[in-house]
Design a protein around this motif. Structure first.
Motif, PDB file in Angstrom:
ATOM      1  N   THR A  51      29.698  21.828  -4.091  1.00  0.00           N
ATOM      2  CA  THR A  51      30.654  22.913  -4.316  1.00  0.00           C
ATOM      3  C   THR A  51      31.271  22.795  -5.714  1.00  0.00           C
ATOM      4  O   THR A  51      31.428  23.782  -6.427  1.00  0.00           O
ATOM      5  CB  THR A  51      31.751  22.883  -3.232  1.00  0.00           C
ATOM      6  N   MET A  52      31.596  21.534  -6.105  1.00  0.00           N
ATOM      7  CA  MET A  52      32.189  21.337  -7.433  1.00  0.00           C
ATOM      8  C   MET A  52      31.223  21.743  -8.544  1.00  0.00           C
ATOM      9  O   MET A  52      31.651  22.152  -9.618  1.00  0.00           O
ATOM     10  CB  MET A  52      32.570  19.865  -7.639  1.00  0.00           C
ATOM     11  N   ALA A  53      29.929  21.604  -8.270  1.00  0.00           N
ATOM     12  CA  ALA A  53      28.933  21.970  -9.284  1.00  0.00           C
ATOM     13  C   ALA A  53      28.653  23.472  -9.266  1.00  0.00           C
ATOM     14  O   ALA A  53      27.772  23.950  -9.984  1.00  0.00           O
ATOM     15  CB  ALA A  53      27.645  21.184  -9.065  1.00  0.00           C
ATOM     16  N   GLY A  54      29.367  24.208  -8.426  1.00  0.00           N
ATOM     17  CA  GLY A  54      29.233  25.664  -8.411  1.00  0.00           C
ATOM     18  C   GLY A  54      28.093  26.165  -7.544  1.00  0.00           C
ATOM     19  O   GLY A  54      27.699  27.324  -7.629  1.00  0.00           O
ATOM     20  N   LEU A  55      27.546  25.302  -6.680  1.00  0.00           N
ATOM     21  CA  LEU A  55      26.472  25.742  -5.787  1.00  0.00           C
ATOM     22  C   LEU A  55      27.010  25.865  -4.361  1.00  0.00           C
ATOM     23  O   LEU A  55      28.126  25.453  -4.058  1.00  0.00           O
ATOM     24  CB  LEU A  55      25.292  24.764  -5.858  1.00  0.00           C
ATOM     25  N   GLU A  56      26.162  26.411  -3.501  1.00  0.00           N
ATOM     26  CA  GLU A  56      26.625  26.722  -2.148  1.00  0.00           C
ATOM     27  C   GLU A  56      25.990  25.744  -1.143  1.00  0.00           C
ATOM     28  O   GLU A  56      24.766  25.632  -1.082  1.00  0.00           O
ATOM     29  CB  GLU A  56      26.181  28.156  -1.829  1.00  0.00           C
ATOM     30  N   ALA A  57      26.840  25.041  -0.376  1.00  0.00           N
ATOM     31  CA  ALA A  57      26.335  24.070   0.594  1.00  0.00           C
ATOM     32  C   ALA A  57      25.949  24.776   1.890  1.00  0.00           C
ATOM     33  O   ALA A  57      26.720  25.559   2.431  1.00  0.00           O
ATOM     34  CB  ALA A  57      27.403  23.025   0.885  1.00  0.00           C
ATOM     35  N   VAL A  58      24.722  24.514   2.386  1.00  0.00           N
ATOM     36  CA  VAL A  58      24.256  25.099   3.652  1.00  0.00           C
ATOM     37  C   VAL A  58      23.919  23.943   4.603  1.00  0.00           C
ATOM     38  O   VAL A  58      23.103  23.089   4.270  1.00  0.00           O
ATOM     39  CB  VAL A  58      22.990  25.961   3.423  1.00  0.00           C
ATOM     40  N   THR A  59      24.568  23.922   5.764  1.00  0.00           N
ATOM     41  CA  THR A  59      24.378  22.804   6.687  1.00  0.00           C
ATOM     42  C   THR A  59      23.085  22.948   7.484  1.00  0.00           C
ATOM     43  O   THR A  59      22.774  24.025   7.989  1.00  0.00           O
ATOM     44  CB  THR A  59      25.566  22.731   7.677  1.00  0.00           C
ATOM     45  N   ILE A  60      22.342  21.826   7.576  1.00  0.00           N
ATOM     46  CA  ILE A  60      21.127  21.786   8.395  1.00  0.00           C
ATOM     47  C   ILE A  60      21.395  20.857   9.574  1.00  0.00           C
ATOM     48  O   ILE A  60      21.833  19.720   9.366  1.00  0.00           O
ATOM     49  CB  ILE A  60      19.937  21.213   7.575  1.00  0.00           C
ATOM     50  N   PRO A  61      21.152  21.318  10.804  1.00  0.00           N
ATOM     51  CA  PRO A  61      21.445  20.466  11.957  1.00  0.00           C
ATOM     52  C   PRO A  61      20.465  19.293  12.085  1.00  0.00           C
ATOM     53  O   PRO A  61      19.364  19.330  11.536  1.00  0.00           O
ATOM     54  CB  PRO A  61      21.296  21.416  13.145  1.00  0.00           C
ATOM     55  N   SER A  62      20.886  18.270  12.822  1.00  0.00           N
ATOM     56  CA  SER A  62      20.007  17.138  13.120  1.00  0.00           C
ATOM     57  C   SER A  62      19.216  17.432  14.385  1.00  0.00           C
ATOM     58  O   SER A  62      19.662  18.199  15.246  1.00  0.00           O
ATOM     59  CB  SER A  62      20.839  15.870  13.343  1.00  0.00           C
ATOM     60  N   ASN A  63      18.044  16.803  14.507  1.00  0.00           N
ATOM     61  CA  ASN A  63      17.282  16.934  15.751  1.00  0.00           C
ATOM     62  C   ASN A  63      17.728  15.864  16.756  1.00  0.00           C
ATOM     63  O   ASN A  63      18.634  15.068  16.465  1.00  0.00           O
ATOM     64  CB  ASN A  63      15.776  16.858  15.450  1.00  0.00           C
ATOM     65  N   ALA A  64      17.100  15.838  17.921  1.00  0.00           N
ATOM     66  CA  ALA A  64      17.534  14.940  18.990  1.00  0.00           C
ATOM     67  C   ALA A  64      17.394  13.475  18.595  1.00  0.00           C
ATOM     68  O   ALA A  64      18.085  12.605  19.123  1.00  0.00           O
ATOM     69  CB  ALA A  64      16.723  15.217  20.258  1.00  0.00           C
ATOM     70  N   GLU A  65      16.521  13.205  17.645  1.00  0.00           N
ATOM     71  CA  GLU A  65      16.292  11.831  17.174  1.00  0.00           C
ATOM     72  C   GLU A  65      17.292  11.377  16.127  1.00  0.00           C
ATOM     73  O   GLU A  65      17.255  10.235  15.690  1.00  0.00           O
ATOM     74  CB  GLU A  65      14.920  11.800  16.476  1.00  0.00           C
ATOM     75  N   GLY A  66      18.115  12.310  15.642  1.00  0.00           N
ATOM     76  CA  GLY A  66      19.063  11.968  14.583  1.00  0.00           C
ATOM     77  C   GLY A  66      18.536  12.232  13.183  1.00  0.00           C
ATOM     78  O   GLY A  66      19.200  11.909  12.205  1.00  0.00           O
ATOM     79  N   GLY A  67      17.338  12.805  13.075  1.00  0.00           N
ATOM     80  CA  GLY A  67      16.775  13.152  11.760  1.00  0.00           C
ATOM     81  C   GLY A  67      17.007  14.625  11.462  1.00  0.00           C
ATOM     82  O   GLY A  67      17.647  15.345  12.228  1.00  0.00           O
ATOM     83  N   VAL A  68      16.470  15.082  10.309  1.00  0.00           N
ATOM     84  CA  VAL A  68      16.614  16.489   9.932  1.00  0.00           C
ATOM     85  C   VAL A  68      15.755  17.350  10.864  1.00  0.00           C
ATOM     86  O   VAL A  68      14.589  17.037  11.115  1.00  0.00           O
ATOM     87  CB  VAL A  68      16.165  16.692   8.464  1.00  0.00           C
ATOM     88  N   ASP A  69      16.317  18.430  11.365  1.00  0.00           N
ATOM     89  CA  ASP A  69      15.580  19.372  12.212  1.00  0.00           C
ATOM     90  C   ASP A  69      14.650  20.199  11.307  1.00  0.00           C
ATOM     91  O   ASP A  69      15.109  21.048  10.532  1.00  0.00           O
ATOM     92  CB  ASP A  69      16.588  20.275  12.939  1.00  0.00           C
TER      93      ASP A  69
END
Ligand SMILES: *Cc1c(COP(=O)(O)O)cnc(C)c1O
Length: 477
Positions: free
Chosen positions: A176-194
């Motif tokens: 955000t400080m760098a002027g970009l937009e943060a988009v959240t990605i959920p985790s999968n059931a294993e705790g990794g990136v979905d």
């Protein structure tokens, strides 16, 4: 129970008492300009011994890695070898003036150069800048680099940075400080990136992703190469948060997996002190795609001479001079003491210690993502009816342990994030597990012990919000 606070140094003051007696002046007395005189600065009047005792007592109230176990998850509170301190205190480094100029600082520049090379090799990157003063500062530098890369190509649409929901709070903040937009990605059931959620978020607005591996659950992201490939195919770049490098140093090179730019926290992985919030070093490393955007100057070698040079498309300076130079000396001493073999062993032992402790803790405490962990694991502190993680953390203080990181990562309810590091002995890990066992008994049989904790400290349970938002930093009579 709140013990009475120490008498503050002001309370010990006695009119006319002094700590030093200056000799008679043998030069003419110069008048003090009236505008420099004031009565509004009441200083305590004390002898030297009282002053020494006051400050020594205060110093003993500090909790530190040199006194007790400090299992603060994600922060890698490992022992800081004293040999590092001896190296940093050497007069050749200590007395070197930042304005000494390149010709008179060849030794210091060589040390910086060698450290850049070693860290680039450890991470699998092309070049390293040692300028940023903290992990968050390195993140900001890295996101600036990604942004500049897209802008240089005239690709002004790319404003979105994907961030997994297990990420450290500094990731979205830096973005955000760098002027970009943060988009959240959920985790999968294993705790990794979905991966499905990741694919859905790709597109022409993608600037990149910020990814932590191992992540803050203490789990290795098995799909790291696939994630890098997908992001690159979509025109984005990959930022690696290297705060957890302690688990993989000498074993896994993030650059080889496709990460473009990454910070390492020298004050975590490379044993330099965390200090009271600083100074640290959050060096940033980049591959061939982003190396020319690194913050400068870097140290380069031209024949036999070391010189400062700023990469052609650099985002500019992140810090004055060479960054926190004395920290670099400590980190250099550390990597040279361990050598390649030792660096690998540190990671293996960090993982071994965490898994050993996890097995002991899991007997009583829930660990939501329970597969074999890396350098840390995340348990839940709601061990009994009416007991919360905060109570458990405070009770640990009574037993002489620093509380782990709590309520983070956000995706584990009542999170207690435990990172023992490789420098703790089996005896310490056993003692810590035994205390957690005892706290689980107390939570069941006498929860008031937890609710009232801590009771052995000069100040009891604080209103933490008030302490953070409205700190009282000055003594007022
Ligand atoms: C510590 C940490 C950071 C931030 O590093 P600082 O040096 O504290 O600014 C970022 N990400 C993760 C995962 C961390 O553990």
């Amino acid at each position: 129970m709140n013990l009475t606070p120490e008498p503050l140094v002001y309370g010990l003051s006695s009119p006319g008492r002094v700590g030093v007696v200056l000799p008679e002046s043998d030069v003419p007395v110069a008048p003090v300009p009236a505008w420099l005189e004031r009565d509004s600065l009441p200083l305590p009047e004390l002898d030297e011994l009282t002053t020494v005792r006051h400050f020594t007592r205060l110093s003993q109230k500090n909790f530190s890695i040199d006194t007790n176990f400090y299992p603060l998850g994600s922060c890698t509170m490992k022992y800081n070898p004293k040999a590092n301190e001896a190296a940093a205190a050497h007069p050749s480094w200590r007395n070197l003036h930042p304005y000494a100029g390149e010709s008179m600082s060849q030794g210091a520049l060589e040390l910086v150069f060698r450290l850049q090379e070693i860290l680039a090799e450890i991470g699998g990157f092309k070049a390293v800048s040692l300028q940023p003063a903290a992990g968050a500062h390195g993140e900001l530098a890295g996101v600036f680099m990604i942004r500049k890369y897209h802008l240089e190509r005239g690709d002004t649409r790319r404003v979105k940075i994907l961030i997994p929901d297990s990420a450290h709070g500094t990731n979205p903040a830096s973005c955000t400080m760098a002027g970009l937009e943060a988009v959240t990605i959920p985790s999968n059931a294993e705790g990794g990136v979905d991966l499905e959620a990741l694919k859905a978020a790709l597109g022409p607005e993608l600037a990149g992703i910020m990814i932590t591996n191992p992540n803050t659950l203490g789990l290795f992201e098995r799909n790291i190469e696939e994630i890098c490939r997908l992001v690159h195919e979509s025109g984005g770049l990959v930022y690696g948060d290297g705060a957890n490098m302690n688990a993989v140093t000498g074993v896994f090179r993030p650059g080889d997996a496709g990460i473009d730019v990454m910070h390492f926290n020298l004050h975590k992985t490379f044993s330099t002190p965390h200090g009271g919030g600083g100074p640290g070093v959050g060096m940033v490393a980049a591959n061939a795609t982003l190396a020319e955007f690194l913050p400068g100057p870097l140290v380069v070698k031209k024949g036999d001479v070391f010189a400062l040079e700023t990469p052609p498309k650099s985002i500019g300076r992140m810090k004055a001079f060479y960054g926190n130079f004395a920290v670099l000396v400590r980190a250099y001493a550390y990597v040279r003491m361990l050598g390649a073999e030792g660096l690998r062993r540190l990671a293996e032992n960090a993982v071994l210690n965490a898994n050993y402790l996890k097995v002991l803790v899991e007997k009583r405490w829930k660990v939501k993502y329970g597969r074999r962990c890396m350098h840390e694991f995340v348990a839940s502190g709601d061990i009994a009816e009416g007991v919360h993680t905060l109570d458990v953390a405070k009770r640990l203080i009574d037993y002489g342990f620093h509380p782990p990181t709590i309520y983070f990562p956000l995706i584990v309810p009542e999170a207690v994030m435990i990172e023992p590091t490789e420098t703790e002995s089996k005896e310490t890990l056993d003692a810590f597990a035994a205390v957690l066992d005892r706290i689980a008994d107390e939570a069941r049989d006498n929860p008031a012990l937890l609710h009232d904790a801590p009771t052995t400290t000069p100040i009891g349970r604080l209103d933490e919000v008030a302490a953070a938002r409205c700190p009282v930093l000055c003594y007022r009579a």
